[in-house]
Write a protein that holds these residues in place. Structure first.
Motif, PDB file in Angstrom:
ATOM      1  N   ALA A 187       0.815  -1.216   0.000  1.00  0.00           N
ATOM      2  CA  ALA A 187       0.000   0.000   0.000  1.00  0.00           C
ATOM      3  C   ALA A 187       0.848   1.265   0.000  1.00  0.00           C
ATOM      4  O   ALA A 187       0.353   2.359  -0.306  1.00  0.00           O
ATOM      5  N   VAL A 188       2.131   1.150   0.333  1.00  0.00           N
ATOM      6  CA  VAL A 188       3.005   2.322   0.373  1.00  0.00           C
ATOM      7  C   VAL A 188       3.668   2.485  -0.992  1.00  0.00           C
ATOM      8  O   VAL A 188       4.301   1.574  -1.502  1.00  0.00           O
ATOM      9  N   ARG A 189       3.496   3.652  -1.579  1.00  0.00           N
ATOM     10  CA  ARG A 189       4.102   3.959  -2.864  1.00  0.00           C
ATOM     11  C   ARG A 189       4.370   5.465  -2.913  1.00  0.00           C
ATOM     12  O   ARG A 189       3.968   6.213  -2.020  1.00  0.00           O
ATOM     13  N   GLU A 190       5.032   5.903  -3.961  1.00  0.00           N
ATOM     14  CA  GLU A 190       5.396   7.303  -4.115  1.00  0.00           C
ATOM     15  C   GLU A 190       4.170   8.210  -3.992  1.00  0.00           C
ATOM     16  O   GLU A 190       3.159   8.019  -4.681  1.00  0.00           O
ATOM     17  N   GLY A 191       4.241   9.177  -3.080  1.00  0.00           N
ATOM     18  CA  GLY A 191       3.214  10.180  -2.929  1.00  0.00           C
ATOM     19  C   GLY A 191       2.066   9.838  -2.004  1.00  0.00           C
ATOM     20  O   GLY A 191       1.234  10.699  -1.708  1.00  0.00           O
ATOM     21  N   VAL A 192       1.992   8.582  -1.541  1.00  0.00           N
ATOM     22  CA  VAL A 192       0.876   8.214  -0.664  1.00  0.00           C
ATOM     23  C   VAL A 192       1.045   8.915   0.682  1.00  0.00           C
ATOM     24  O   VAL A 192       2.166   9.153   1.134  1.00  0.00           O
ATOM     25  N   ARG A 193      -0.087   9.275   1.299  1.00  0.00           N
ATOM     26  CA  ARG A 193      -0.024   9.966   2.581  1.00  0.00           C
ATOM     27  C   ARG A 193       0.384   8.980   3.692  1.00  0.00           C
ATOM     28  O   ARG A 193      -0.127   7.871   3.753  1.00  0.00           O
ATOM     29  N   VAL A 194       1.305   9.394   4.542  1.00  0.00           N
ATOM     30  CA  VAL A 194       1.772   8.572   5.660  1.00  0.00           C
ATOM     31  C   VAL A 194       1.731   9.407   6.928  1.00  0.00           C
ATOM     32  O   VAL A 194       1.890  10.621   6.898  1.00  0.00           O
ATOM     33  N   THR A 195       1.474   8.727   8.034  1.00  0.00           N
ATOM     34  CA  THR A 195       1.401   9.392   9.326  1.00  0.00           C
ATOM     35  C   THR A 195       2.375   8.732  10.278  1.00  0.00           C
ATOM     36  O   THR A 195       2.340   7.497  10.437  1.00  0.00           O
ATOM     37  N   PRO A 196       3.251   9.474  10.923  1.00  0.00           N
ATOM     38  CA  PRO A 196       4.212   8.849  11.842  1.00  0.00           C
ATOM     39  C   PRO A 196       3.510   8.345  13.092  1.00  0.00           C
ATOM     40  O   PRO A 196       2.517   8.928  13.561  1.00  0.00           O
ATOM     41  N   ARG A 197       4.018   7.227  13.600  1.00  0.00           N
ATOM     42  CA  ARG A 197       3.513   6.739  14.895  1.00  0.00           C
ATOM     43  C   ARG A 197       4.265   7.452  16.000  1.00  0.00           C
ATOM     44  O   ARG A 197       5.362   7.949  15.789  1.00  0.00           O
ATOM     45  N   ASP A 198       3.685   7.463  17.191  1.00  0.00           N
ATOM     46  CA  ASP A 198       4.381   8.048  18.342  1.00  0.00           C
ATOM     47  C   ASP A 198       5.688   7.315  18.551  1.00  0.00           C
ATOM     48  O   ASP A 198       5.740   6.091  18.539  1.00  0.00           O
ATOM     49  N   GLY A 199       6.750   8.074  18.744  1.00  0.00           N
ATOM     50  CA  GLY A 199       8.062   7.462  19.015  1.00  0.00           C
ATOM     51  C   GLY A 199       8.857   7.223  17.764  1.00  0.00           C
ATOM     52  O   GLY A 199       9.949   6.688  17.821  1.00  0.00           O
ATOM     53  N   GLY A 200       8.368   7.591  16.594  1.00  0.00           N
ATOM     54  CA  GLY A 200       9.169   7.444  15.394  1.00  0.00           C
ATOM     55  C   GLY A 200       8.323   7.196  14.189  1.00  0.00           C
ATOM     56  O   GLY A 200       7.110   7.188  14.242  1.00  0.00           O
ATOM     57  N   ALA A 201       9.016   7.044  13.035  1.00  0.00           N
ATOM     58  CA  ALA A 201       8.308   6.833  11.772  1.00  0.00           C
ATOM     59  C   ALA A 201       8.182   5.369  11.469  1.00  0.00           C
ATOM     60  O   ALA A 201       8.951   4.579  11.941  1.00  0.00           O
TER      61      ALA A 201
END
Length: 201
Positions: A187-201
């Motif tokens: 599901a992760v590809r160029e330009g997809v929105r991502v949200t960091p988790r607490d404590g890191g990415a």
């Protein structure tokens, strides 16, 4: 029968008495085993493919012996390997590495035939930028990661160097402080929105 005193050829302490009860002693039979704890060596088995990368004089650490990690130096690697069967039933070629403790007095409780874990430094890099192995994937012939920039995943193709069990050195393609996506799935590809988790990415 009388008692015959036996003089050891060197100073030391008794490590083992193979024959503890009365018996007829044949010429050449081992009576006691002695050693000098202040000149202790550590003998550790390594897979032959790892041992060929080790060089005399390399730094090492002696761990899991019951105290803090001990600094050691690799003196030599034996030039012969033995075939051993692993716990999984796989035949492996193993050889012994001989190490000298830097400060034997710190290991006064360490004794003959005690179990230890050994790590030998193969290569060292000061101030290296590293990335977790779980963030890496192949992009053609090179390694790549997804970097989080402005809340979106951006593909970064890397110039990568040596790796250990958890990290790989990066010599280009990332800068210190970049946040990478760990274990990127389909599901992760160029330009997809991502949200960091607490404590890191």
């Amino acid at each position: 029968a009388g008692i015959i005193p036996i003089r050891a050829p060197v100073d030391g302490v008794v490590l083992r008495v193979p024959q503890e009860s009365e018996a007829v002693i044949a010429p050449g039979m081992q009576l006691i085993e002695i050693g000098d704890p202040t000149r202790m060596q550590v003998v550790a088995e390594f897979l032959s493919q790892d041992a060929v990368r080790m060089r005399p004089g390399a730094s090492a650490l002696i761990e899991n012996w019951g105290g803090p990690a001990l600094a050691a130096t690799l003196e030599r690697v034996e030039p012969i390997a033995r075939t051993k069967v692993s716990a999984l039933g796989v035949e492996e070629q193993r050889t012994n590495a001989i190490l000298r403790l830097e400060k034997p007095e710190q290991a006064s409780a360490l004794g003959h035939d005690y179990r230890v874990d050994v790590r030998v430094v193969i290569r060292e890099s000061q101030g290296a930028l590293r990335v977790p192995l779980g963030a890496l994937f192949r992009q053609g012939e090179r390694w790549a990661v997804y970097v989080m920039r402005d809340g979106r995943a951006r593909l970064a193709v890397l110039d990568a160097g040596d790796a250990d069990a958890r990290h790989r050195i990066v010599t280009g393609g990332l800068v210190e402080g970049d946040r990478v996506v760990l274990f990127p799935g389909a599901a992760v590809r160029e330009g997809v929105r991502v949200t960091p988790r607490d404590g890191g990415a």
